[in-house]
Design a protein around this motif. Sequence first.
Motif, PDB file in Angstrom:
ATOM      1  N   UNK A   1       0.716   0.111  20.908  1.00  0.00           N
ATOM      2  CA  UNK A   1       1.724  -1.119  20.330  1.00  0.00           C
ATOM      3  C   UNK A   1       0.989  -1.793  19.274  1.00  0.00           C
ATOM      4  N   UNK A   2      -0.324  -2.460  20.042  1.00  0.00           N
ATOM      5  CA  UNK A   2      -1.046  -3.416  19.267  1.00  0.00           C
ATOM      6  C   UNK A   2      -1.390  -2.898  17.665  1.00  0.00           C
ATOM      7  N   UNK A   3      -1.427  -3.659  16.872  1.00  0.00           N
ATOM      8  CA  UNK A   3      -2.111  -3.461  15.377  1.00  0.00           C
ATOM      9  C   UNK A   3      -3.266  -4.033  15.460  1.00  0.00           C
ATOM     10  N   UNK A   4      -4.196  -3.626  14.603  1.00  0.00           N
ATOM     11  CA  UNK A   4      -5.457  -4.193  14.279  1.00  0.00           C
ATOM     12  C   UNK A   4      -5.961  -4.855  13.177  1.00  0.00           C
TER      13      UNK A   4
ATOM     14  N   UNK B   1     -10.309   1.323  12.890  1.00  0.00           N
ATOM     15  CA  UNK B   1      -9.238   1.782  12.241  1.00  0.00           C
ATOM     16  C   UNK B   1      -8.450   0.408  11.933  1.00  0.00           C
ATOM     17  N   UNK B   2      -9.061  -0.541  11.593  1.00  0.00           N
ATOM     18  CA  UNK B   2      -8.552  -1.743  11.265  1.00  0.00           C
ATOM     19  C   UNK B   2      -7.366  -1.744   9.988  1.00  0.00           C
ATOM     20  N   UNK B   3      -6.216  -2.117  10.365  1.00  0.00           N
ATOM     21  CA  UNK B   3      -5.188  -1.974   9.133  1.00  0.00           C
ATOM     22  C   UNK B   3      -5.029  -3.277   8.461  1.00  0.00           C
ATOM     23  N   UNK B   4      -5.999  -4.272   8.609  1.00  0.00           N
ATOM     24  CA  UNK B   4      -6.324  -5.360   7.634  1.00  0.00           C
ATOM     25  C   UNK B   4      -7.504  -5.849   7.723  1.00  0.00           C
TER      26      UNK B   4
ATOM     27  N   UNK C   1      -4.184   2.084   2.128  1.00  0.00           N
ATOM     28  CA  UNK C   1      -3.407   0.888   2.096  1.00  0.00           C
ATOM     29  C   UNK C   1      -4.061  -0.085   3.167  1.00  0.00           C
ATOM     30  N   UNK C   2      -5.296  -0.363   3.202  1.00  0.00           N
ATOM     31  CA  UNK C   2      -5.722  -1.335   4.217  1.00  0.00           C
ATOM     32  C   UNK C   2      -6.111  -2.766   3.127  1.00  0.00           C
ATOM     33  N   UNK C   3      -5.264  -3.661   3.476  1.00  0.00           N
ATOM     34  CA  UNK C   3      -5.221  -4.888   2.626  1.00  0.00           C
ATOM     35  C   UNK C   3      -6.472  -5.802   2.839  1.00  0.00           C
TER      36      UNK C   3
ATOM     37  N   UNK D   1       2.431  -6.202   4.969  1.00  0.00           N
ATOM     38  CA  UNK D   1       1.201  -5.991   5.778  1.00  0.00           C
ATOM     39  C   UNK D   1       1.271  -6.700   6.980  1.00  0.00           C
ATOM     40  N   UNK D   2       2.331  -7.451   7.337  1.00  0.00           N
ATOM     41  CA  UNK D   2       2.585  -8.418   8.307  1.00  0.00           C
ATOM     42  C   UNK D   2       2.726  -7.221   9.566  1.00  0.00           C
TER      43      UNK D   2
END
Length: 568
Positions: A359-362, A391-394, A418-420, A493-494
């Motif tokens: 569930x948690x995003x990184x 695997x950071x998403x931002x 698409x990693x901002x 990207x929120x």
Amino acid sequence: MNASGARRHGTAAPSAPVTGPHIPRPVRRLRTVLLTGAAVLALAATTAPAPAAAPSTGGPTGSHRGAHDPGGPWGGRAEGAERRLDRLRDDPARLHAFLRSMPKGGDLHTHLVGAVPTESLIRYAARDGFCIRTDNHRAVPGPCPEGTRPARDAETDPAFRRAVIRAWSMEDFKPTDEESGHDHFFATFAKFEAVAAVRQGRLMADVKRIAAVNRQYYVEPLITPQFPALSRLAADTGWHPDFGRMRAALLAGGRMDRIVRAARAEIRRELARMRRILACGTARPRPGCAVRMRFDYQVLRALPPEYVFTQLLAGFLLAEADPRFVGVNLVQPEDDPVALRDYRLHMRMIRYLRGHYSTARVALHAGELTPAFAPPPDLRFHIRDAVETAGAERIGHGVDILYEDRPWQLMATMARRRVPVEILLTSNCEILVVCGREHPLHDYLAAGVPIALATDDQGVLRTDITREYQRAAAVQHLDYRELRDSARASLEFAFVQGRSLWRQPGEYSPVPACATSSPRTGRLAPACRALLRSSPKAALQWRQERALAAFESRFAGGPHGAAAGGRG
């Protein structure tokens, strides 16, 4: 809320001191003397590899000068706003007014404890009976002992008030051989943390109010609830390099479950206090009520491994249990000796936990470094490890990207995935002395990496999101479409839940369900209406698009209208 000030300098929350084994206090000063200005450039030239230049052939993965407007009912009217912006670049007051009225999406990088204006903290300190030490301006609970003054004196004594504001923020700060901007910034939090610790609901209300004033609809603050309890659990458990055994030990006996429940209850209380302050749900709610808030769990990275792993596990568990927690992040100075030593270990911890909790995003602070703050080897892999291992998403900051190994290949990977990058212009300039053309913002744009302007610690840094957009326009020369893309990216990207309004991340064409809907008129197709009802993210994006359409229409006149630069 516990550990309010710990997010930046690593101290335990004063409201609930840790008992049991001693918790190490990370080093807050990396150097006795930090070079700044021209000396930083000289140091970079002599002790670190030069930042990579763009390849002479092939180059970055394409130029990015703002997305094209989609056709049909979604077709924008950006040309007039673009002309207006160009006419105002050298007119600070009118540029600020223009950008303040521009809808700006959300703030993806804001630390709650550092987000509130210093003047508000002084007012809270006075109301709550705090005292301020005269030697270092640190707030302490009353009654006032010798060597302190009542905080209320800072409301009536102008000289004392100025001194406290300067000590608690970057106001009027000028670096010296004895104190850099980096050191002064990170030292501020210990001075007001006691005040912030007992006012978390008030801080949340302030952050939402400020967002509303600056035409933002979403904020994602970083917080660390139940830090003392987690620290005691980590100290009692100790460290084991086998992540599976470490996780099992932390989950045994139910202590972690109780801490997670306590964190949820803590947030519930503070949000209820926030709603009372803002009069949400009443006949006269304040504007901040309409700003949606989700939280990222911030983990203090400058502590021994058992503390970092314990906090990370709590963050992942909170996201599983409570939809108000949507992500995890690592905080504290990336140049701290412990943070540098354990950086790769931290990335592996996150990769392991992501394998158990979905569930948690990184989002990760990575690349908040320069040659003045870290040895050359540490400039070569932090962003890459955040993206490829954790695997950071931002990515937050990303300032040292050109010192990374194969930087253009890394940026191509970020663009493809698409990693901002959360761009923090004032923060990077004040703390790292990376300003103007030295900032890699345009390298990211040229490589097609999405960017989202954000504030970092707007209270301490004496900024807000409008000033960040103003700096982007006046100093970095971003055009209107690039600013608009930043606002859209801040919602795309929120980590707020739900499907997106857009077909592809960072490509702002609507999904088929909404293709015939019109942000200009507000007309919604039935399928689009259903999407907005089911998706908090899409609903925020629609709100942003409606506001953008109205904003751009103000400047859509002919050569003699507002688009030509008139004051109307």
